[in-house]
Scaffold this motif. Structure first.
Motif, short mmCIF file in Angstrom:
data_model
loop_
_atom_site.label_atom_id
_atom_site.label_comp_id
_atom_site.label_asym_id
_atom_site.label_seq_id
_atom_site.Cartn_x
_atom_site.Cartn_y
_atom_site.Cartn_z
N SER A 1 0.84 -1.19 0.00
CA SER A 1 0.00 0.00 0.00
C SER A 1 0.88 1.24 0.00
CB SER A 1 -0.91 0.01 1.23
OG SER A 1 -1.77 -1.11 1.22
N ASP B 1 -2.21 -0.16 -6.28
CA ASP B 1 -3.09 0.52 -7.24
C ASP B 1 -2.39 0.75 -8.58
OD1 ASP B 1 -5.27 0.58 -5.57
OD2 ASP B 1 -4.80 2.55 -4.73
N PRO C 1 -13.92 -7.06 -0.85
CA PRO C 1 -13.28 -5.75 -0.75
C PRO C 1 -12.86 -5.42 0.67
CG PRO C 1 -15.66 -5.52 -0.97
CD PRO C 1 -15.35 -6.97 -1.17
N ASP C 2 -11.85 -4.55 0.80
CA ASP C 2 -11.49 -3.96 2.07
C ASP C 2 -12.15 -2.59 2.16
OD1 ASP C 2 -9.80 -6.09 2.86
OD2 ASP C 2 -8.19 -5.29 1.61
N TYR C 3 -12.31 -2.11 3.39
CA TYR C 3 -12.91 -0.79 3.59
C TYR C 3 -11.99 0.03 4.48
CZ TYR C 3 -17.09 -3.03 1.72
OH TYR C 3 -17.97 -3.70 0.91
N SER C 4 -11.79 1.29 4.11
CA SER C 4 -10.91 2.16 4.89
C SER C 4 -11.65 3.43 5.30
CB SER C 4 -9.65 2.52 4.09
OG SER C 4 -9.99 3.25 2.92
N HIS D 1 -14.12 4.37 2.28
CA HIS D 1 -13.77 3.96 0.92
C HIS D 1 -13.84 2.45 0.78
CE1 HIS D 1 -12.38 8.02 0.07
NE2 HIS D 1 -11.68 7.98 1.20
N CYS D 2 -14.48 2.01 -0.27
CA CYS D 2 -14.51 0.58 -0.62
C CYS D 2 -13.32 0.31 -1.53
CB CYS D 2 -15.81 0.24 -1.33
SG CYS D 2 -15.90 -1.48 -1.89
N GLU D 3 -12.46 -0.63 -1.13
CA GLU D 3 -11.25 -0.92 -1.88
C GLU D 3 -11.26 -2.38 -2.33
OE1 GLU D 3 -8.30 0.04 1.01
OE2 GLU D 3 -8.50 2.22 0.72
N ARG E 1 -10.25 -5.90 -3.86
CA ARG E 1 -8.95 -6.56 -3.98
C ARG E 1 -8.66 -6.75 -5.46
NH1 ARG E 1 -6.41 -8.20 0.18
NH2 ARG E 1 -5.28 -9.83 -0.90
N ARG E 2 -7.60 -6.11 -5.91
CA ARG E 2 -7.30 -6.08 -7.33
C ARG E 2 -6.17 -7.05 -7.65
NH1 ARG E 2 -6.57 0.13 -8.78
NH2 ARG E 2 -6.81 -0.68 -10.92
#
Length: 647
Positions: free
Chosen positions: A204, A315, A365-368, A381-383, A385-386
């Motif tokens: 990250s 990202d 997804p992860d959330y921050s 924020h919804c992140e 997993r890419r």
């Protein structure tokens, strides 16, 4: 004249002795009354007046009385076991200025008179956070009474809730103190110089403790993956004072907007972190992976000095891969671009192989949280997993599988991560559930490693979300073991981690075993039953702390943005007798839909928690896995919970 009459007192006692009795646990409600929950789902009403003599969670015994309305109620008489001993709360000042403590609990909202331990030097003010211990209980003495034993935070501290959460779970809040100086331990282990190899890290953007770097080459048979892992054991020997700290903490704690590291910041973020162009001591694994994605049975481990060449983030790498190289960000060299393409290709083959031969869980997804300076939540924020995350994840799983097998073959012990699949005590229920779904599997097959993997792959292949969610509540907990046992959740017969030694104490221990293996030294298992239990308890405490903070921050966010949120969509993941639990896709928050907001006529509604279905007039309207539209309509601040209605 009748007050002290012995005959009258004797008659009262005889009447009382003739009353039926009960024993159970007190369940409080927000409206002042409560219930005594007994075995066999039998419960008795407790009036608000009697609730003042007990506390939510107390185990008590007493008598059952018939009311004038024909309904029975419970009257507590004896405290069997107190529901609250040590607790977290906020200061309340009585009219005379004497302190009391209001427990931080959604169902215990009254002040408990208190005395202050003499060791507390802070001047306590209203709403300051403290740790208190119960001293008296009304069923044993005169009223509730506690002692304030520890100060946590002032009421205006922006991280007060964070500090209270760590205190609740007996976790550290601050980073360990750095030593005056760090020196490399005297080791007879030879380290290869591979500083010329083009390693890269993918983390990250905000990561400071970078503990893994990768290099990959295409071969005729597949790929050669070189994994370099930071080596804090080069600085921390078992005799080092930081060893005790790392052992006690067990893990690095990740809370929103605050990380509590296992190791001191200078060691974790500087000396061991694999910053680009910095020479670092590492342990490395050279792993061969064939064109089908299968790992070679032989992996080479060695100690080395390495020097990462590129610091990348998830990202940028994901955007570059997903756009087929057409993103704004571009690799710094052609050779790096080639490596990223090969890592992507290897990831695809490894994932395909594991889907066929092991278990791959779906990406979630992860959330921050964006936290304001005052501790409030600015945004969520919804992140998803890419591909960048999956590329690193597959490399680390391959490295961990290889290390676990190598250590088991060499020593017969290590720090292994194990998971036994279904809880054996609930296997009869599991067998019946899968049978209802048209899957014929015996209890013995379901409890076996191969049978569990077969079922998991079937659930994934057929996208059987309803059955998947029903079965999750029957899983056993993962554990640590000195002996190799299967990890059912990963579908691996042997698994142990060593790729995060800056963040996990068990990984640090496996590093030492790998070094002993390289030196051909004798070694003893570093994991006994006491340490295994301790690490398991640490891991659970971390999960609960992270969940508690998440629940609180969600409630804070929705409290400030309730009117503007509108209709949201989420998945039904649990059904209780009282209503539905829905996880909102956009924010990750869990909202509770009470039964009264599902259907207005109580007698027509059946929330079947056993089967995960909701029936209205006998017809199934909702079941686990359904996508529902909801609107959050209320925030229960003290309970850190959201109440929603179906749209």
């Amino acid at each position: 004249m009748f007050k002290d009459n012995p005959l009258l007192q004797q008659l009262k006692q005889q009447i009382k002795d003739s009353l039926p009795t009960a024993e159970g646990q007190v369940k409080a409600t927000e409206r002042g009354f409560g219930f005594l929950q007994c075995e066999g789902n039998k419960s008795y009403f407790i009036t608000p007046a009697q609730m003042k003599r007990v506390m939510h969670g107390d185990k008590v015994s007493g008598v059952i009385r018939d009311g004038s309305d024909g309904k029975q109620s419970f009257e507590p008489e004896k405290l069997v076991e107190a529901g609250v001993d040590e607790f977290i709360g906020q200061i309340h000042l009585n009219r005379d200025g004497r302190p009391a403590v209001i427990p931080d609990h959604p169902l215990i909202n009254f002040p408990i008179n208190a005395k202050v331990n003499k060791q507390i030097s802070e001047k306590l003010a209203k709403q300051d956070w403290v740790v208190a211990k119960m001293l008296r209980h009304p069923l044993n003495d005169r009223g509730f009474y506690c002692e304030i034993q520890k100060f946590i935070a002032k009421s205006d501290d922006q991280f007060a809730r964070w500090k209270a959460t760590t205190a609740r779970h007996h976790l550290a809040w601050d980073a360990p103190a750095d030593l005056d100086e760090y020196t490399l331990a005297q080791e007879s282990l030879e380290r290869r110089d591979i500083t010329d190899v083009e390693f890269f890290t993918i983390d990250s953007e905000s990561t400071l403790d970078m503990d893994d770097a990768l290099n990959i080459e295409k071969t005729d048979d597949g790929w050669q993956l070189l994994v370099a892992i930071a080596d804090p054991s080069a600085y921390i020997t078992p005799e080092n004072p930081l060893e005790k700290t790392a052992k006690e903490r067990g893990f690095t704690l990740y809370l929103p907007a605050h990380t509590v590291p296992m190791l001191p910041a200078h060691l974790a973020d500087e000396l061991c972190s694999l910053h680009p162009e910095q020479k670092r001591p590492t342990l490395c694994a050279r792993i061969a992976i064939d064109n089908n994605g299968q790992l070679s049975s032989e992996t080479e481990f060695f100690a080395a000095w390495m020097q990462s060449k590129h610091r990348l983030n998830y990202d940028n790498v994901s955007s570059w891969v997903e756009s087929d190289g057409k993103s704004d960000w571009q690799p710094q060299s052609d050779s790096l671009a080639t490596q990223l393409k090969e890592l992507q290709a290897m990831t695809a083959q490894r994932t395909a192989w594991r889907k066929e031969n092991a278990i791959v869980f779906a990406d979630r997804p992860d959330y921050s949280f964006d936290i304001n300076p005052d501790g409030s939540v600015a945004d969520i924020h919804c992140e998803p997993r890419r591909i960048g995350n999956r590329m690193v994840e597959e490399a680390m799983i391959a490295a961990n599988i290889s290390a676990a097998k190598t250590l088991n073959d060499h020593f017969g012990f290590a720090v292994f991560n194990t998971h036994a699949g279904f809880d054996e005590s609930k296997i009869a229920q599991v067998e019946e559930i899968v049978k209802q779904a048209g899957i014929e599997m015996t209890s013995e097959e379901l409890m076996s490693f191969d049978g569990f993997c077969k079922l998991r792959r079937l659930l994934d292949d057929e996208q059987m979300t309803y059955l998947d969610l029903r079965l999750r509540k029957f899983y056993s907990f993962s554990e640590y073991s000195a002996q190799a046992k299967p990890h059912f959740g990963l579908g691996e017969p042997c698994y142990g981690t060593w790729t995060s030694p800056i963040r996990k104490y068990g990984d640090l221990l496996n590093h030492r075993l790998l070094k002993a293996m390289l030196l051909n030294e004798q070694a003893q298992s570093p994991l006994d039953e006491e340490l295994s239990v301790h690490l398991g308890e640490c891991r659970r405490a971390h999960k609960f702390a992270e969940r508690n903070m998440g629940d609180y921050l969600y409630s804070e966010f929705y409290r400030h943005h309730l009117k503007e949120r509108g209709i949201e969509h989420g998945q039904l993941f649990d059904v209780t007798r009282g209503g539905l639990k829905v996880r909102i896709n956009e924010t990750g928050a869990v909202a509770f839909v009470p039964a009264t907001k599902v259907h207005a006529v109580k007698d027509q509604l059946n929330c079947d928690s056993d089967n995960g279905k909701v029936f209205i007039n006998g017809e199934c309207k909702y079941q686990l896995g359904d996508e529902l539209s909801v609107k959050v309509c209320e925030v229960k601040q003290n309970g850190s919970s959201l109440i929603a209605e179906l749209v």
